[in-house]
Design a protein around this motif. Structure first.
Motif, PDB file in Angstrom:
ATOM      1  N   LEU A 208       1.349  19.508 -20.332  1.00 63.19           N
ATOM      2  CA  LEU A 208       1.778  18.497 -21.309  1.00 63.19           C
ATOM      3  C   LEU A 208       2.486  17.347 -20.593  1.00 63.19           C
ATOM      4  CD1 LEU A 208       3.076  20.637 -24.329  1.00 63.19           C
ATOM      5  CD2 LEU A 208       0.961  19.333 -24.178  1.00 63.19           C
TER       6      LEU A 208
ATOM      7  N   ASN B  50       1.956  16.512 -17.510  1.00 68.08           N
ATOM      8  CA  ASN B  50       0.912  15.767 -16.784  1.00 68.08           C
ATOM      9  C   ASN B  50       0.202  14.800 -17.733  1.00 68.08           C
ATOM     10  OD1 ASN B  50       1.441  17.044 -14.404  1.00 68.08           O
ATOM     11  ND2 ASN B  50      -0.109  18.661 -14.714  1.00 68.08           N
ATOM     12  N   LEU B  51      -0.080  15.295 -18.939  1.00 69.71           N
ATOM     13  CA  LEU B  51      -0.775  14.444 -19.915  1.00 69.71           C
ATOM     14  C   LEU B  51       0.094  13.237 -20.272  1.00 69.71           C
ATOM     15  CD1 LEU B  51      -3.024  13.890 -21.971  1.00 69.71           C
ATOM     16  CD2 LEU B  51      -1.859  15.420 -23.535  1.00 69.71           C
TER      17      LEU B  51
ATOM     18  N   ALA C  54       2.180  11.805 -18.560  1.00 69.04           N
ATOM     19  CA  ALA C  54       2.314  10.844 -17.466  1.00 69.04           C
ATOM     20  C   ALA C  54       1.038  10.003 -17.286  1.00 69.04           C
ATOM     21  CB  ALA C  54       2.630  11.587 -16.168  1.00 69.04           C
ATOM     22  N   LEU C  55      -0.053  10.463 -17.876  1.00 67.21           N
ATOM     23  CA  LEU C  55      -1.299   9.690 -17.761  1.00 67.21           C
ATOM     24  C   LEU C  55      -1.211   8.445 -18.654  1.00 67.21           C
ATOM     25  CD1 LEU C  55      -3.872  12.622 -17.861  1.00 67.21           C
ATOM     26  CD2 LEU C  55      -3.451  11.068 -15.943  1.00 67.21           C
ATOM     27  N   PRO C  56      -1.789   7.349 -18.254  1.00 71.08           N
ATOM     28  CA  PRO C  56      -1.615   6.093 -19.013  1.00 71.08           C
ATOM     29  C   PRO C  56      -2.267   6.143 -20.388  1.00 71.08           C
ATOM     30  CG  PRO C  56      -3.174   5.817 -17.182  1.00 71.08           C
ATOM     31  CD  PRO C  56      -2.548   7.148 -16.998  1.00 71.08           C
ATOM     32  N   PHE C  57      -3.218   7.016 -20.582  1.00 70.00           N
ATOM     33  CA  PHE C  57      -3.910   7.032 -21.882  1.00 70.00           C
ATOM     34  C   PHE C  57      -3.530   8.245 -22.739  1.00 70.00           C
ATOM     35  CE2 PHE C  57      -6.454   8.526 -18.331  1.00 70.00           C
ATOM     36  CZ  PHE C  57      -6.637   9.844 -18.641  1.00 70.00           C
TER      37      PHE C  57
ATOM     38  N   ARG D 160      -2.445  10.369 -25.447  1.00 68.96           N
ATOM     39  CA  ARG D 160      -2.197  10.131 -26.883  1.00 68.96           C
ATOM     40  C   ARG D 160      -2.196  11.458 -27.648  1.00 68.96           C
ATOM     41  NH1 ARG D 160      -5.156   5.580 -29.969  1.00 68.96           N
ATOM     42  NH2 ARG D 160      -7.097   6.526 -29.257  1.00 68.96           N
ATOM     43  N   GLU D 161      -1.566  11.442 -28.762  1.00 69.55           N
ATOM     44  CA  GLU D 161      -1.444  12.674 -29.570  1.00 69.55           C
ATOM     45  C   GLU D 161      -1.938  12.367 -30.989  1.00 69.55           C
ATOM     46  OE1 GLU D 161       2.210  15.811 -30.465  1.00 69.55           O
ATOM     47  OE2 GLU D 161       2.639  13.678 -30.446  1.00 69.55           O
ATOM     48  N   PHE D 162      -2.686  13.281 -31.551  1.00 69.89           N
ATOM     49  CA  PHE D 162      -3.196  13.082 -32.921  1.00 69.89           C
ATOM     50  C   PHE D 162      -2.493  14.032 -33.868  1.00 69.89           C
ATOM     51  CE2 PHE D 162      -6.485  11.627 -30.150  1.00 69.89           C
ATOM     52  CZ  PHE D 162      -6.905  10.457 -30.752  1.00 69.89           C
ATOM     53  N   ASN D 163      -1.986  13.449 -34.921  1.00 68.42           N
ATOM     54  CA  ASN D 163      -1.336  14.302 -35.927  1.00 68.42           C
ATOM     55  C   ASN D 163      -2.409  15.116 -36.657  1.00 68.42           C
ATOM     56  OD1 ASN D 163      -0.225  15.168 -38.485  1.00 68.42           O
ATOM     57  ND2 ASN D 163       1.519  13.858 -37.971  1.00 68.42           N
TER      58      ASN D 163
ATOM     59  N   ALA E  66      -2.881   8.588 -34.596  1.00 69.41           N
ATOM     60  CA  ALA E  66      -2.656   8.724 -33.144  1.00 69.41           C
ATOM     61  C   ALA E  66      -1.361   8.031 -32.759  1.00 69.41           C
ATOM     62  CB  ALA E  66      -3.825   8.092 -32.407  1.00 69.41           C
TER      63      ALA E  66
ATOM     64  N   PHE F 157       1.721   9.523 -26.247  1.00 72.47           N
ATOM     65  CA  PHE F 157       2.358  10.798 -25.903  1.00 72.47           C
ATOM     66  C   PHE F 157       3.369  10.511 -24.801  1.00 72.47           C
ATOM     67  CE2 PHE F 157       1.993  15.301 -24.305  1.00 72.47           C
ATOM     68  CZ  PHE F 157       2.570  15.854 -25.434  1.00 72.47           C
TER      69      PHE F 157
END
Lengths: 288, 812
Positions: free
Chosen positions: A57, A59-60, A62-65, A67-70, A76, A79
């Motif tokens: 999580l 790592n995710l 820290a990635l530029p893209f 995003r989290e979906f409810n 969206a 993240f």
């Protein structure tokens, strides 16, 4: 003579001094904590709560893209690592409290630890330092249909110690069903079942599957005497073979509320584990 | 011509026990109606027969006249020949729960409907859960669920499969889902990601964006799938419930097919059960609470929430009137006609600090219980209860009962309440009350005459004819038997009848106040019991009468004591000029007694005025003043037709410190005045009562018996000497029902009662001197009372003329 060893000298005892309960925020995990506290009290063991912050999580985030979906709305949002850290810290604090409360209620010693890493690996590592690993059998899946979590599967496969898997709503009231074929590992499972049987009405349901009548008789006598030595009465159920289906069917037909199986049971290898966890109808103790 | 005292038989009209043809009342047949109330009986029968709105009745008459018993008996008779009216029940209104519906059912079908509904619900509570548990239902439900799940999962699995193809992980986060690039089954950390070739990074981003889009599409469709799923489940539930419920409800409906409104209600129940079948499954937990609560919420303000069976309250039938077993129309007497007792009420239950209600808490009032029959109410009690009278009128006017709490009606209670459907009202109301109340209502309440058109007027008295006397004996027998008293012998009956005449102060009438007669019978029975007698005799009746008097005459004793001790000065012998004993009656509670008062007159020359001292100090009432003014008229026309009445007279009730009213002393005042003018003394052994007109005729008054007895008691206390007596108007002779001791004294010649028609007759008795008739010249003989009066008045006139002439001479 060591009561925890069989005639061949194998260690058949089921000694639990330290229980690790793996926690997340799912209801199954709460059930696991309650069961762990109750078992710790019964077995006079120490309880350790473990919460793993998923490194993936972070790592995710820290990635530029990232995003989290409810799930409810489909909306969206970014993240964010800081928000994630804060959220996890909050969860950890909550779990720490829950462990302390459950332990106090059960009058057992407890500790709580937060680790960061890959969840399965961290749990397996923590299990190595304990005698029994307890975890909720399912995480939060994508769909409503029950699917065993990756973590539960990995722990069942890799944990070097016994693993107790349970789902929300399950309670262990001391009516174990043990699959017994006379093998050393099933001897150990028998001993574990004896330890977990209810103290006032100490009995264990033993499921055997031996086609040869004489051998079956001998098998039963052996199980009976083993259990008698531990002060526990044996009740027998027969099956044509010791498959997962017959075990689950027996649980459903009888009053058993805990399935005790040797972890090296051939039916539990590979896909068998997945199969078992999908069909799970009561808590399962995989004995190692 | 001198008048003789009244003979003893004129003082008391006996009831001859020997004339009765029975020994005890056991031999007498009972009498049904109150005696002498023919007018009232006809009115009641008319009121019952008039089947038009507004023909309600008001039974008016004195207390104890037997109004209630007579009215009730006639109503019962009428009700017995009428068919019992409908049953009424309130049921839930499934569309608008706060407006419960009313069902009218033919007689005796209310409770069976209630029981049938209870049975139905109980059967549904078994049948519906069993249906949901059945393999048939489960199988179909699983199919529906599976269809939904498959759709759902298939969509997610497609996304997942595409993600796997593109080496993307779909991860679960706290709030939802997120996507991250995978390499070798592990999520790439940022460092590793940035080490990837630019093109691969860009491709990964594109892949993730594309997958995110797909994921969002799936998630957006999910609510629609869920909705479709729920609808399919509902349709399934409806279909299956209809199958289970249908025949149960059809059976019930068949039984009430003749009552369209009941059949419509049963249809509404069917729809509601089908829509809410899940409520019948006990373990089922709809979102946000248990089944009962959810049901109560759906019920809205008309259904009281609660657990368990409370959830099924809305299928109950609240039978508010059931005539099961009745063979006649109802006759109801409401003893406590408060607004709720009359109209009905809506009860509330407190729950978590709030007051809640539903149609099951509607309670009927007397109007509904009497609907289709008769309702008897005490008018005074009704008028004393706030809003009861207004509401009764409203119900009678509109022909329907609207059960509503008083609080809601007045707007003082703002809690959620009900507006039950009104119930058609067909009732005849009979009010019972005294006359004054009737006349007040008739005068001041414009609705009253419209709604109570029939006056049932009870008489106070009955004519004492031979036939009525016999019926009176039967009535006494009826009362004694009804109240389980000892039988009365003929003597006792005769004594009761005599007392009944005395009660109304009239030898030719009998009291119609049955309750007072019943009281006397009870008391006489008590004394008979004390004597161990099996039959009540005249002695016991007399003891009861004496005891009644004894209980009530403390004040009489005190007043008489004041007279006998000389504190209040009343002479009972000797003679005096311008002084006479008048008589008045005091009524305190149920006891009346006579009291003598000294009346004095003083005269002098004057201008023709007679001064009423009582009036001057405002102690005399208007009737007394009228009587005094009549005296001037009498004197003027008799003695001063041609000359001025040069008289100034003053009249006073000596030692009277309270008010005086009535004109019954006017003859006594005139005698005192004549004595004062003539100088002829009046024998003080007499007392006088009677009013007088301008022609000198003595007119009857009330309370003759009490007045005579009041003076007799004083005389007896001082010693009867044969010269004492009372003058009464001749028209009062028929009223005499004197005490036995007075009659005995008269028989022995110790006490005399004179009945006079004119003042001249009276003055002769009082003075022993002839009154004197005028000669041809209009002059009275000199040695008569009138002659002396004439002389004195002439002397006054002459003097007055002389003074007037002298005054004129001086003026000149």
């Amino acid at each position: 003579m060591n009561p925890a060893a069989d005639s061949a000298g194998n260690d058949t005892g089921f000694v639990v001094r330290r229980i690790v309960v793996a926690m997340d925020s799912s209801p199954h995990s709460r059930a696991a904590l309650d069961a762990a506290a109750a078992l710790a009290a019964r077995l006079h063991a120490e309880l350790e709560g473990l919460f793993v912050e998923d490194i993936d999580l972070f790592n995710l985030a820290a990635l530029p893209f990232g995003r989290e979906f409810n799930l409810a709305t489909g909306a969206a949002r970014a993240f964010d690592a800081a928000a994630l850290a804060e959220q996890l810290a909050r969860q950890a604090a909550e779990m720490r409290r829950a462990v302390a409360v459950a332990a106090a209620r059960a009058h057992v010693r407890s500790s709580f630890r937060v680790a960061r890493g890959r969840i399965a690996a961290e749990i397996v590592a923590a299990a190595a330092a304990a005698d029994l690993l307890i975890l909720g059998a399912a995480g939060m899946g994508l769909t409503s249909r029950f699917r065993p979590g990756r973590v539960a599967l990995a722990a069942a496969a890799l944990a070097p110690r016994s693993v107790l898997l349970l789902r929300s709503g399950a309670a262990i009231r001391g009516r174990p069903l043990v699959a017994y074929d006379g093998s050393p590992s099933s001897e150990k499972a028998l001993a574990a079942a004896a330890r977990l049987a209810d103290a006032t009405d100490a009995r264990v349901r033993v499921l055997t599957a031996e086609a040869d009548a004489k051998k079956a008789e001998a098998l039963r006598a052996r199980a009976e005497s083993r259990l008698a030595a531990l002060g526990v009465r044996a009740v027998f159920s027969d099956a044509f073979e010791l498959t997962l289906d017959t075990m689950c069917g027996t649980v459903q037909r009888t009053d058993a509320d805990l399935m005790v199986i040797a972890a090296d049971n051939p039916h539990l290898q590979g896909e068998g584990r997945l199969h078992l966890l999908q069909r799970i109808v009561c808590p399962v103790l995989l004995v190692r | 011509m001198p008048i003789d005292p009244l003979p003893p038989e004129a003082l008391f009209t006996r009831c001859d026990a020997a004339a009765f043809d029975f020994a005890t009342t056991d031999e007498l047949a009972e009498i049904e109606d109150s005696l002498g109330q023919d007018r009232a009986v006809e009115a009641v029968q008319f009121g019952i027969a008039m089947d038009c709105p507004g023909y309600n009745m008001f039974a008016l008459g004195p207390p104890g006249a037997g109004k209630h018993a007579m009215v009730r008996r006639h109503l019962k008779e009428a009700a017995a020949s009428a068919a019992p009216p409908s049953d009424w029940a309130y049921v839930n209104n499934f569309e608008e729960p706060h407006k419960p519906k009313v069902l009218e059912l033919s007689t005796g079908r209310g409770w069976p409907l209630r029981d049938a509904m209870e049975k139905l619900v109980s059967e549904l509570r078994e049948a519906i859960p069993a249906m949901f548990e059945s393999d048939a239902y489960r199988g179909r439900r699983e199919t529906v669920d599976e269809e939904f799940k498959s759709l759902h999962e298939k969509s997610f699995e497609e996304v997942q499969a595409r993600a796997k193809e593109k080496n993307i992980a779909i991860m679960r986060t706290q709030m939802g889902l997120a996507m991250a690039p995978l390499r070798d089954g592990q999520v790439l950390d940022p460092e590793a990601f940035h080490k990837l070739p630019e093109e691969e990074q860009a491709q990964t981003r594109r892949d993730i964006e594309e997958l995110e889009q797909q994921l969002q599409d799936v998630m957006r469709k999910a609510p629609q799938w869920q909705r479709t799923h729920r609808e399919k489940l509902r349709a399934l539930n409806r279909e299956m419930t209809e199958y289970v419920v249908g025949h149960l409800i059809d059976d019930l409906k068949k039984r009430y097919a003749d009552l369209p409104k009941v059949a419509a209600y049963i249809d509404a129940v069917r729809r509601d059960v089908i829509e809410n079948a899940r409520d019948f499954v006990p373990q089922e937990q709809p979102e946000g609470g248990d089944a009962a609560e959810a049901m109560a919420r759906r019920g809205g303000p008309g259904v009281v929430p609660g657990g368990g069976d409370a959830a099924f309250r809305r299928y109950q039938v609240n039978v508010i009137v059931d005539r099961g077993g009745a063979e006649a129309a109802p006759v109801i007497y409401e003893d406590h006609p408060t607004h709720p007792n009359l109209i009905g009420r809506i009860e509330h239950v407190a729950q978590f600090g709030a007051l809640l209600t539903d149609f099951n808490l509607i309670k009927p009032g007397a109007l509904l219980r009497a609907n289709g029959g008769y309702l008897i109410l005490d008018a005074l009690k009704l008028l004393q209860q706030p809003y009861a009278w207004e509401e009764l009128k409203r119900a009678l006017r509109s022909g329907e009962v609207r059960v509503e709490g008083l609080g809601e009606q007045l707007g003082v209670i703002g809690t959620v309440s009900l507006k039950p459907e009104p119930i058609r009202l067909d009732v005849k109301v009979v009010l019972l009350g005294d006359r004054q109340l009737y006349y007040l209502l008739a005068e001041h309440d414009p609705d009253f005459r419209e709604l109570f058109k029939v006056a049932v007027d009870f008489d106070d008295v009955v004519d004492r004819t031979g036939a009525n006397t016999r019926d009176y004996a039967r009535m006494i027998a009826t009362l004694a038997r009804r109240d389980r008293l000892r039988p009365l012998d003929a003597g006792a009956v005769a004594r009761v009848i005599e007392h009944a005449a005395r009660m109304v102060g009239d030898s030719e009438k009998l009291s119609a106040r049955v309750r007072l007669i019943a009281d006397l019978l009870h008391e006489a029975d008590h004394f008979a019991g004390r004597d161990g007698a099996k039959v009540t005799t005249a002695v016991h009746v007399q003891r009861a009468i004496d005891a009644q008097i004894r209980r009530g005459d403390r004040l009489r004793e005190r007043i008489q004591e004041q007279i006998t001790r000389g504190t209040v000065m009343i002479d009972t012998d000797g003679a005096a000029v311008g002084q006479l004993n008048g008589l008045s009656v005091l009524q305190l509670g149920g006891f009346a007694f006579g009291q003598p008062s000294r009346i004095t007159a003083r005269v002098r020359m004057g201008r023709g005025e007679v001064v009423d001292i009582e009036r001057e100090v405002e102690l005399g009432g208007p009737l007394h003043s009228k009587g005094v003014l009549i005296l001037s008229g009498y004197l003027g026309q008799k003695f001063a037709r041609e000359r001025p009445l040069a008289l100034s007279a003053s009249l006073v009730f000596e030692q009277s410190y309270g008010g005086v009213d009535g004109d019954s002393a006017s003859s006594a005042e005139l005698y005192a005045l004549l004595s004062a003018l003539s100088g002829v003394p009046i024998a003080q052994g007499f007392a006088v009562t009677g009013s007088v007109n301008q022609h000198g005729r003595v007119q009857p008054i009330g309370g003759a018996n009490e007045k005579i007895e009041g003076f007799f008691d004083i005389c007896r206390a001082r010693g009867l000497n044969g010269s004492q007596g009372v003058l009464i108007p001749a028209a009062n002779v028929k009223h005499l029902m004197l005490r036995a001791d007075v009659v005995a004294a008269a028989e022995a010649g110790q006490f005399r009662i004179f009945a006079v028609e004119t003042i001249d007759q009276g003055i002769e008795i009082l003075t022993g001197m002839a009154a004197g008739a005028p000669g041809d010249d209009g002059a009275y003989p000199a040695d008569t009372v009138n002659g002396r009066v004439q002389a004195q008045l002439d002397a006054f006139a002459d003097k007055a003329l002389r003074y007037a002439a002298a005054a004129r001479g001086e003026d000149r």
